[in-house]
Motif scaffolding. Structure first.
Motif, PDB file in Angstrom:
ATOM      1  N   SER A 111       0.527  -0.867  -0.024  1.00  0.00           N
ATOM      2  CA  SER A 111      -0.269   0.351   0.382  1.00  0.00           C
ATOM      3  C   SER A 111       1.043   1.385   0.134  1.00  0.00           C
ATOM      4  O   SER A 111       2.219   1.145   0.505  1.00  0.00           O
ATOM      5  CB  SER A 111      -0.664   0.063   1.108  1.00  0.00           C
ATOM      6  N   LYS A 160       1.562   5.312   0.527  1.00  0.00           N
ATOM      7  CA  LYS A 160       1.061   6.191   1.731  1.00  0.00           C
ATOM      8  C   LYS A 160       2.263   7.161   1.252  1.00  0.00           C
ATOM      9  O   LYS A 160       3.584   7.710   0.808  1.00  0.00           O
ATOM     10  CB  LYS A 160       1.475   6.050   3.282  1.00  0.00           C
ATOM     11  N   CYS A 198      -4.545  14.013  -3.296  1.00  0.00           N
ATOM     12  CA  CYS A 198      -4.367  13.113  -2.174  1.00  0.00           C
ATOM     13  C   CYS A 198      -5.532  12.131  -2.051  1.00  0.00           C
ATOM     14  O   CYS A 198      -5.859  10.923  -2.365  1.00  0.00           O
ATOM     15  CB  CYS A 198      -3.605  12.699  -1.623  1.00  0.00           C
ATOM     16  N   PRO A 257      -3.383   7.939   0.854  1.00  0.00           N
ATOM     17  CA  PRO A 257      -3.583   7.943   2.858  1.00  0.00           C
ATOM     18  C   PRO A 257      -2.358   8.997   2.857  1.00  0.00           C
ATOM     19  O   PRO A 257      -1.513   9.122   1.902  1.00  0.00           O
ATOM     20  CB  PRO A 257      -2.956   7.076   2.942  1.00  0.00           C
ATOM     21  N   ASP A 259      -5.472  12.351   6.531  1.00  0.00           N
ATOM     22  CA  ASP A 259      -5.962  11.223   6.960  1.00  0.00           C
ATOM     23  C   ASP A 259      -5.522  11.184   8.582  1.00  0.00           C
ATOM     24  O   ASP A 259      -6.410  10.839   9.040  1.00  0.00           O
ATOM     25  CB  ASP A 259      -5.528   9.958   6.908  1.00  0.00           C
ATOM     26  N   THR A 294       6.210   4.717   1.377  1.00  0.00           N
ATOM     27  CA  THR A 294       6.356   5.875   1.680  1.00  0.00           C
ATOM     28  C   THR A 294       6.711   7.052   0.746  1.00  0.00           C
ATOM     29  O   THR A 294       8.146   6.477   0.653  1.00  0.00           O
ATOM     30  CB  THR A 294       6.467   5.297   3.057  1.00  0.00           C
TER      31      THR A 294
END
Length: 339
Positions: A79, A81, A98, A104, A124, A144
């Motif tokens: 995922s 972010k 975003c 996120p 978030d 990230t």
């Protein structure tokens, strides 16, 4: 469908890997590993421990020949972010983008009014602490993206000095070339290797002549999208694809088509997927044209015969050119009924 249900629920913050035997004995057998732990075994293969030893260290999806089998190692995307250092006007625009991209975003700033603004804009998570303290609590990983857009080069340097040692997908820092040079030179004097500093995207953003905060945010997000989508060789079991397979209202038999290897130029990369349903409809694309049309027929045949098949497509010869295959590469495509 246990395989796809598990993929839907898997923790995307972990390193996840699907291994599939694509030719040889027990073709179609699969395992799912998450941080090295086997979560799923499907098919008749029993010697997974031996196969797992060949897992590529570069963590790129690829097909390998192991003894008398061909095996496809597919690393799944983690995922993603965004961590934004600074909560000024540019950050507000980044947050809104975003949200559009379903990415996120966490915003760090040491000023309460500004972090409240970030929260109102849709962040978030916000962290109202000194930058160094906040970054100590953020681990970072291969998914990230760090964006440094603070109110001054002193804070930029504080952030970069902390972030540069973290695992990351991207580090971008705002600033004029002179300001950026001062920060990088200062960190090099502190012992951070120049080759590590040279990997920082700075001045941040694609060069589109951006002037306003919104335009600068567009350039930043465009650069992040470019970097994200260039992370080649990662599997593409998207939520959309998995939901399509698991949709009980659409219970037509389906075959999954995956590009498992590529040499030279081809329309799509390794890991690209397409679904072919028994009624001939398709979801997704592996590049279109004659290749896709031929693979569609192969998939329908595989459904009829309840078999998996590895197909090699050579787009380098005159015949391929005559058929409109202009890419000039060789790809291997694995076709498997969805079970």
């Amino acid at each position: 469908m246990d395989f796809y249900n598990l993929l839907k629920q898997i923790d995307k913050n972990k390193e996840n890997l699907v291994i599939t035997i694509i030719s040889g004995e027990n073709t179609g057998s699969k395992v799912i590993l998450s941080d090295g732990e086997i979560l799923y075994k499907g098919g008749n293969e029993n010697d997974w421990d031996e196969i797992i030893k060949y897992t590529p260290e570069n963590k790129k999806s690829q097909a390998l020949t192991i003894n008398d089998k061909k095996v496809y190692f597919e690393f799944l995307r983690q995922s993603y972010k965004l961590i934004v250092c600074g909560a000024g006007h540019i950050s507000m625009a980044v947050i809104k983008m975003c949200k559009l991209l379903d990415l996120p975003v966490t915003v760090i700033d040491d000023r309460l009014t500004f972090t409240n603004n970030a929260l109102a804009a849709g962040a978030d998570e916000v962290i109202c602490q000194p930058f160094e303290q906040a970054l100590d609590g953020i681990k970072g990983d291969s998914g990230t993206f760090f964006v440094i857009v603070t109110r001054g080069h002193r804070y930029d340097q504080e952030c970069l000095e902390k972030i540069i040692h973290k695992e990351n997908a991207y580090i971008g820092m705002i600033g004029s070339r002179l300001r950026v040079k001062k920060v990088l030179d200062s960190l090099e004097e502190k012992g951070i290797p120049r080759e590590k500093l040279d990997k920082v995207y700075t001045p941040i953003g694609l060069k589109i002549g951006a002037e306003t905060p919104a335009e600068i945010a567009v350039s930043i997000m465009a650069e992040i999208i470019e970097v994200k989508n260039k992370k080649a060789g990662f599997g593409a079991y998207s939520n959309e694809l998995i939901n399509y397979i698991l949709n009980e209202e659409n219970d037509i038999p389906k075959a999954l088509v995956t590009i498992v290897s590529r040499k030279g130029s081809s329309p799509r990369d390794v890991g690209t997927k397409m679904i072919v349903s028994k009624d001939g409809t398709m979801k997704g694309t592996i590049g279109g044209g004659c290749v896709e049309a031929d693979i569609r027929q192969t998939a329908l045949s595989c459904l009829d015969n309840r078999e998996c098949r590895l197909v090699k497509v050579d787009m380098t010869g005159q015949e391929a050119e005559d058929d409109g295959m202009v890419c000039g590469g060789i790809i291997e495509i694995f076709v498997e009924p969805v079970i």
